[in-house]
Design a protein around this motif. Structure first.
Motif, PDB file in Angstrom:
ATOM      1  N   GLY A  10      -5.974  -1.697  12.585  1.00  0.00           N
ATOM      2  CA  GLY A  10      -6.515  -2.906  11.534  1.00  0.00           C
ATOM      3  C   GLY A  10      -4.812  -2.180   9.954  1.00  0.00           C
ATOM      4  N   LEU A  11      -5.368  -2.548   8.907  1.00  0.00           N
ATOM      5  CA  LEU A  11      -4.596  -2.499   7.563  1.00  0.00           C
ATOM      6  C   LEU A  11      -5.456  -1.074   7.179  1.00  0.00           C
ATOM      7  CD1 LEU A  11      -2.399  -2.462   5.387  1.00  0.00           C
ATOM      8  CD2 LEU A  11      -3.873  -4.750   4.773  1.00  0.00           C
ATOM      9  N   CYS A  45       0.862  -1.337  -0.381  1.00  0.00           N
ATOM     10  CA  CYS A  45       0.473  -0.400   0.073  1.00  0.00           C
ATOM     11  C   CYS A  45       1.292   1.041   0.497  1.00  0.00           C
ATOM     12  CB  CYS A  45      -0.850  -0.134   1.066  1.00  0.00           C
ATOM     13  SG  CYS A  45      -2.080   1.479   1.449  1.00  0.00           S
ATOM     14  N   LEU A  46       2.231   1.227   1.045  1.00  0.00           N
ATOM     15  CA  LEU A  46       2.251   2.135   0.328  1.00  0.00           C
ATOM     16  C   LEU A  46       3.634   2.618  -0.182  1.00  0.00           C
ATOM     17  CD1 LEU A  46       4.046   5.150   2.918  1.00  0.00           C
ATOM     18  CD2 LEU A  46       5.856   2.754   2.910  1.00  0.00           C
ATOM     19  N   VAL A  47       4.141   1.718  -1.249  1.00  0.00           N
ATOM     20  CA  VAL A  47       4.442   1.265  -2.279  1.00  0.00           C
ATOM     21  C   VAL A  47       3.681   2.344  -3.459  1.00  0.00           C
ATOM     22  CG1 VAL A  47       5.917   0.507  -4.084  1.00  0.00           C
ATOM     23  CG2 VAL A  47       6.530  -0.030  -1.866  1.00  0.00           C
ATOM     24  N   LEU A  48       2.343   1.659  -3.431  1.00  0.00           N
ATOM     25  CA  LEU A  48       1.723   1.808  -3.791  1.00  0.00           C
ATOM     26  C   LEU A  48       1.369   3.865  -4.095  1.00  0.00           C
ATOM     27  CD1 LEU A  48      -0.481   2.007  -6.633  1.00  0.00           C
ATOM     28  CD2 LEU A  48      -1.845   1.194  -4.995  1.00  0.00           C
ATOM     29  N   PHE A  49       0.583   4.043  -3.297  1.00  0.00           N
ATOM     30  CA  PHE A  49       1.111   5.122  -2.764  1.00  0.00           C
ATOM     31  C   PHE A  49       2.070   6.401  -3.047  1.00  0.00           C
ATOM     32  CE2 PHE A  49      -2.992   4.545   0.946  1.00  0.00           C
ATOM     33  CZ  PHE A  49      -3.627   4.723   0.162  1.00  0.00           C
ATOM     34  N   LEU A  50       3.450   6.390  -2.381  1.00  0.00           N
ATOM     35  CA  LEU A  50       3.950   6.555  -2.749  1.00  0.00           C
ATOM     36  C   LEU A  50       4.451   6.980  -4.692  1.00  0.00           C
ATOM     37  CD1 LEU A  50       6.875   5.509  -0.105  1.00  0.00           C
ATOM     38  CD2 LEU A  50       5.804   7.655  -0.474  1.00  0.00           C
ATOM     39  N   ARG A  51       4.245   5.405  -5.539  1.00  0.00           N
ATOM     40  CA  ARG A  51       4.153   5.513  -6.982  1.00  0.00           C
ATOM     41  C   ARG A  51       3.064   6.667  -7.229  1.00  0.00           C
ATOM     42  NH1 ARG A  51       7.537   4.665  -9.954  1.00  0.00           N
ATOM     43  NH2 ARG A  51       7.020   3.971 -10.985  1.00  0.00           N
ATOM     44  N   THR A 105      -5.280   4.459   5.436  1.00  0.00           N
ATOM     45  CA  THR A 105      -5.913   5.491   5.519  1.00  0.00           C
ATOM     46  C   THR A 105      -4.587   7.037   6.361  1.00  0.00           C
ATOM     47  OG1 THR A 105      -8.172   4.502   5.727  1.00  0.00           O
ATOM     48  CG2 THR A 105      -7.688   6.997   6.310  1.00  0.00           C
ATOM     49  N   ALA A 106      -4.578   6.410   7.315  1.00  0.00           N
ATOM     50  CA  ALA A 106      -3.446   7.615   7.703  1.00  0.00           C
ATOM     51  C   ALA A 106      -2.632   7.949   6.595  1.00  0.00           C
ATOM     52  CB  ALA A 106      -2.807   6.647   9.573  1.00  0.00           C
ATOM     53  N   ILE A 107      -1.358   6.718   6.206  1.00  0.00           N
ATOM     54  CA  ILE A 107      -0.444   6.713   5.249  1.00  0.00           C
ATOM     55  C   ILE A 107      -0.707   7.812   3.939  1.00  0.00           C
ATOM     56  CG2 ILE A 107       0.839   5.595   3.461  1.00  0.00           C
ATOM     57  CD1 ILE A 107       1.248   3.385   5.202  1.00  0.00           C
ATOM     58  N   GLY A 108      -2.101   6.841   3.043  1.00  0.00           N
ATOM     59  CA  GLY A 108      -2.744   8.291   2.013  1.00  0.00           C
ATOM     60  C   GLY A 108      -3.449   9.105   2.924  1.00  0.00           C
TER      61      GLY A 108
END
Length: 157
Positions: free
Chosen positions: A68-69, A27-33, A74-77
């Protein structure tokens, strides 16, 4: 005290860490891309704080079973979205950019310390001298300028 619980608390937590960790990382990699290279550029102190906050959030997702994931993602996003908005506004509004970003500061000029500036920036002569030596220069007297950059690094000219 149960000493065995200190070292091994069961397979459930380990399996959760592996599964949630892989998904959170993806998820982190996707958001960063999606957000682009600027998100992790560390061009100023604000960028550095966001980068550290992303790492801390990922760590929390991995280690806190109560988180939870979906909530962690959501926090990362949200962090990435806020970083995007701040940089978007910084590029378009110079007043906002000045509010968010600090300007580079001259710590030494023509081989002499700028002591008043160093005092305001809470930088010692030893720290400047160490940075100068790390850049392969024998001492401050051999520099044209030593600059405290907006990301906290010290540049030597």
């Amino acid at each position: 005290m149960d000493w065995s619980q200190m070292f091994f608390q069961g397979w459930e937590g380990i399996v959760r860490t592996i599964v949630v960790g892989m998904l959170a990382y993806a998820c982190l990699v996707l958001f960063l891309r999606i957000s682009g290279k600027r998100t992790l550029a560390k061009l100023n102190a604000f960028d550095l704080v966001v980068t550290v906050a992303l790492g801390s959030t990922l760590s929390s997702i991995l280690l806190q079973q109560s988180l939870g994931l979906a909530r962690g993602a959501t926090a990362i996003g949200l962090l990435i979205l806020m970083q995007y908005l701040v940089t978007f506004l910084s590029v378009r509004a110079s007043g906002f950019a000045r509010f968010v970003r600090s300007e580079p500061t001259l710590l030494a000029r023509d081989g002499r310390f700028c002591r008043d500036t160093m005092l305001r920036q809470r930088i010692t002569e030893e720290e400047v001298t160490s940075a100068v030596r790390s850049n392969g220069v024998r001492g401050v007297e051999a520099t044209r300028a030593v600059i405290l950059e907006s990301d906290g690094t010290i540049s030597v000219i």
